[in-house]
Write a protein that holds these residues in place. Structure first.
Motif, PDB file in Angstrom:
ATOM      1  N   GLY A  59      13.000  -0.975  64.633  1.00 18.93           N
ATOM      2  CA  GLY A  59      13.142  -1.389  66.029  1.00 18.93           C
ATOM      3  C   GLY A  59      12.954  -0.245  66.996  1.00 18.93           C
ATOM      4  O   GLY A  59      12.258  -0.369  68.015  1.00 18.93           O
ATOM      5  N   ALA A  60      13.558   0.898  66.659  1.00 15.84           N
ATOM      6  CA  ALA A  60      13.430   2.064  67.527  1.00 15.84           C
ATOM      7  C   ALA A  60      11.984   2.543  67.592  1.00 15.84           C
ATOM      8  O   ALA A  60      11.479   2.901  68.669  1.00 15.84           O
ATOM      9  N   GLU A  61      11.291   2.546  66.454  1.00 22.52           N
ATOM     10  CA  GLU A  61       9.895   2.975  66.424  1.00 22.52           C
ATOM     11  C   GLU A  61       9.004   2.040  67.233  1.00 22.52           C
ATOM     12  O   GLU A  61       8.059   2.476  67.892  1.00 22.52           O
ATOM     13  N   MET A  62       9.307   0.757  67.198  1.00 20.95           N
ATOM     14  CA  MET A  62       8.509  -0.220  67.947  1.00 20.95           C
ATOM     15  C   MET A  62       8.618  -0.016  69.457  1.00 20.95           C
ATOM     16  O   MET A  62       7.649  -0.216  70.196  1.00 20.95           O
ATOM     17  N   LEU A  63       9.790   0.403  69.912  1.00 21.36           N
ATOM     18  CA  LEU A  63      10.070   0.402  71.341  1.00 21.36           C
ATOM     19  C   LEU A  63      10.068   1.776  71.990  1.00 21.36           C
ATOM     20  O   LEU A  63       9.905   1.875  73.214  1.00 21.36           O
ATOM     21  N   LYS A  64      10.258   2.831  71.222  1.00 18.96           N
ATOM     22  CA  LYS A  64      10.424   4.154  71.827  1.00 18.96           C
ATOM     23  C   LYS A  64       9.124   4.649  72.456  1.00 18.96           C
ATOM     24  O   LYS A  64       8.022   4.215  72.086  1.00 18.96           O
ATOM     25  N   GLY A 104      13.827  -4.943  64.992  1.00 28.46           N
ATOM     26  CA  GLY A 104      13.257  -4.308  63.804  1.00 28.46           C
ATOM     27  C   GLY A 104      13.295  -5.172  62.564  1.00 28.46           C
ATOM     28  O   GLY A 104      12.643  -4.854  61.560  1.00 28.46           O
ATOM     29  N   LYS A 105      14.007  -6.307  62.593  1.00 27.20           N
ATOM     30  CA  LYS A 105      14.060  -7.188  61.420  1.00 27.20           C
ATOM     31  C   LYS A 105      12.722  -7.857  61.131  1.00 27.20           C
ATOM     32  O   LYS A 105      12.536  -8.428  60.056  1.00 27.20           O
ATOM     33  N   VAL A 106      11.789  -7.746  62.093  1.00 27.21           N
ATOM     34  CA  VAL A 106      10.446  -8.285  61.809  1.00 27.21           C
ATOM     35  C   VAL A 106       9.787  -7.506  60.674  1.00 27.21           C
ATOM     36  O   VAL A 106       8.854  -8.004  60.036  1.00 27.21           O
ATOM     37  N   GLY A 107      10.272  -6.288  60.412  1.00 24.71           N
ATOM     38  CA  GLY A 107       9.688  -5.479  59.339  1.00 24.71           C
ATOM     39  C   GLY A 107      10.450  -5.543  58.039  1.00 24.71           C
ATOM     40  O   GLY A 107      10.133  -4.811  57.097  1.00 24.71           O
ATOM     41  N   SER A 115       8.205   2.041  80.211  1.00 27.13           N
ATOM     42  CA  SER A 115       9.203   1.150  80.798  1.00 27.13           C
ATOM     43  C   SER A 115      10.604   1.637  80.449  1.00 27.13           C
ATOM     44  O   SER A 115      10.961   1.772  79.280  1.00 27.13           O
ATOM     45  N   ALA A 116      11.421   1.897  81.469  1.00 29.82           N
ATOM     46  CA  ALA A 116      12.801   2.320  81.242  1.00 29.82           C
ATOM     47  C   ALA A 116      13.578   1.236  80.506  1.00 29.82           C
ATOM     48  O   ALA A 116      14.468   1.534  79.698  1.00 29.82           O
ATOM     49  N   LEU A 117      13.239  -0.012  80.760  1.00 31.04           N
ATOM     50  CA  LEU A 117      13.928  -1.124  80.115  1.00 31.04           C
ATOM     51  C   LEU A 117      13.650  -1.147  78.615  1.00 31.04           C
ATOM     52  O   LEU A 117      14.559  -1.352  77.803  1.00 31.04           O
ATOM     53  N   LEU A 118      12.402  -0.898  78.236  1.00 33.30           N
ATOM     54  CA  LEU A 118      12.054  -0.876  76.816  1.00 33.30           C
ATOM     55  C   LEU A 118      12.624   0.367  76.134  1.00 33.30           C
ATOM     56  O   LEU A 118      13.001   0.322  74.961  1.00 33.30           O
ATOM     57  N   ARG A 119      12.700   1.484  76.863  1.00 35.00           N
ATOM     58  CA  ARG A 119      13.316   2.684  76.272  1.00 35.00           C
ATOM     59  C   ARG A 119      14.808   2.445  76.029  1.00 35.00           C
ATOM     60  O   ARG A 119      15.365   2.905  75.024  1.00 35.00           O
ATOM     61  N   LEU A 120      15.449   1.730  76.940  1.00 36.14           N
ATOM     62  CA  LEU A 120      16.861   1.381  76.746  1.00 36.14           C
ATOM     63  C   LEU A 120      17.009   0.481  75.516  1.00 36.14           C
ATOM     64  O   LEU A 120      17.929   0.651  74.702  1.00 36.14           O
ATOM     65  N   ALA A 121      16.092  -0.482  75.378  1.00 37.28           N
ATOM     66  CA  ALA A 121      16.122  -1.361  74.208  1.00 37.28           C
ATOM     67  C   ALA A 121      15.923  -0.563  72.913  1.00 37.28           C
ATOM     68  O   ALA A 121      16.531  -0.878  71.878  1.00 37.28           O
ATOM     69  N   ALA A 122      15.097   0.491  72.978  1.00 35.99           N
ATOM     70  CA  ALA A 122      14.891   1.348  71.799  1.00 35.99           C
ATOM     71  C   ALA A 122      16.178   2.053  71.416  1.00 35.99           C
ATOM     72  O   ALA A 122      16.537   2.142  70.229  1.00 35.99           O
TER      73      ALA A 122
END
Length: 362
Positions: free
Chosen positions: A244-249, A214-217, A253-260
């Protein structure tokens, strides 16, 4: 899909009467592609069952060692033979026996005296059924293999997406790419020490590097400021968890949801004093609790524009002092159990070699 080569159909014949057994064997030999496997003593069959191969079983009901029903049950209990087709031969005209045989796993019946034409017709039908059964099993194996291959390819693409997103975030943030790699490795080590399933440990290790995506924002002025952040800048910096959570949620993909989950929760405190939501205890996702320790430890042991690197022993002591406050005590315990691995990762993947990080782990 490769075609399975045709093979002989092996028909097991169990009959204690030698004359009847020889007659059955001759009838089987007349059927193209069929081979008789003969037993006059069911005890011998049961003793060698794990090594005996056959496709169809023709069993007499009245046998000296056990009944045909007992033998059916033994075959169905054998992992190697539970799918074979079973025919029960009996002189009895009792419906109860046939019902019990069907319940045990028989598929067909023959009555004594056995008519040769009927025997031939029934065996041919069963041979075709068995061939179809084997072909279907081969197709199922092929489909399973294709699904596994497609799943592996999908997983590989997911991992590449995460890697590239992490690289993209690195262009904006002043922290090095090694920071994200270290956090991922630390997180994987902690997860394994906690006894989590191997697949989940691997996922946490892969998703953890995206904790600060999320630091990209966040504005570069805030990200690159060398001094202490004021209140407004601190609020701005903390927005990276939401971003970061908004980008990934919501990803499939379960992997991307975990990253969120990790992006949203790695700054939460175990006692509820963290951000962005003030979650506490087990309300914080476990992956977030793990990454919180990994991220903090890495921040302490690496040099930043606003501070020098701490010694490894000092960083361990700080983590211990915050157990139950900032960090989950169970995660802290796993972190300390893994201290040799943690220290080795810290030294191997450091940004710039520095004497400050040479002290051994606590």
């Amino acid at each position: 899909m490769t075609k399975t080569p045709r093979r002989d159909t092996r028909i097991l014949l169990v009959e204690d009467n030698q004359t009847t057994l020889k007659t059955f064997a001759r009838l089987v030999e007349r059927i193209e592609g069929c081979v008789p496997v003969c037993y006059d003593d069911p005890a011998d069959l049961v003793a060698g069952l794990p090594e005996i191969e056959f496709d169809i079983a023709v069993l007499d009901y009245r046998l000296p060692f056990c009944t045909g029903l007992d033998l059916i049950r033994k075959l169905k209990d054998s992992p190697r033979h539970r799918d074979v087709l079973i025919v029960l031969v009996t002189a009895d005209d009792e419906p109860a026996i046939r019902v019990e045989a069907l319940e045990a796993g028989a598929i067909d019946f023959l009555r004594k005296p056995v008519d040769h034409v009927e025997f031939n017709a029934r065996m041919k039908n069963l041979v075709r059924l068995r061939e179809a059964q084997i072909a279907m099993a081969g197709r199922e194996d092929w489909l399973k293999s294709e699904v596994e291959k497609a799943t592996a390819e999908l997983r590989e693409r997911e991992e590449e997406i995460i890697h590239r997103l992490t690289l993209a975030a690195g262009y904006k943030d002043s922290e090095t790419a090694l920071h994200t790699e270290r956090v991922g490795r630390y997180s994987g080590v902690i997860a394994r020490r906690m006894g989590l399933p191997a697949a989940l440990c691997r996922d946490i290790e892969l998703a953890a590097p995206m904790h600060d995506i999320g630091k990209v924002g966040i504005s570069e002025a805030v990200l690159r400021k060398c001094g202490k952040l004021d209140e407004a800048e601190l609020r701005e910096m903390r927005r990276h968890t939401f971003i970061g959570a908004e980008m990934l949620k919501g990803s499939k993909s379960a992997l991307l949801r975990l990253a969120a989950d990790i992006a949203a929760s790695h700054h939460e405190y175990y006692d509820g004093g963290g951000y962005p939501c003030g979650l506490s205890g087990e309300a914080i996702p476990l992956a977030g609790r793990i990454v919180a320790i990994a991220d903090t430890f890495d921040a302490l042991t690496t040099e930043r524009p606003y501070k020098p690197a701490w010694r490894i022993s000092e960083a361990f002591a700080y983590i211990r002092s915050r157990s139950g406050l900032q960090f989950d005590p169970a995660c802290v315990e796993a972190f300390f159990q893994a201290s040799p691995e943690i220290a080795a990762i810290c030294r191997k993947f450091r940004d710039v070699p520095s004497p400050a990080a040479e002290t051994t782990a606590a």
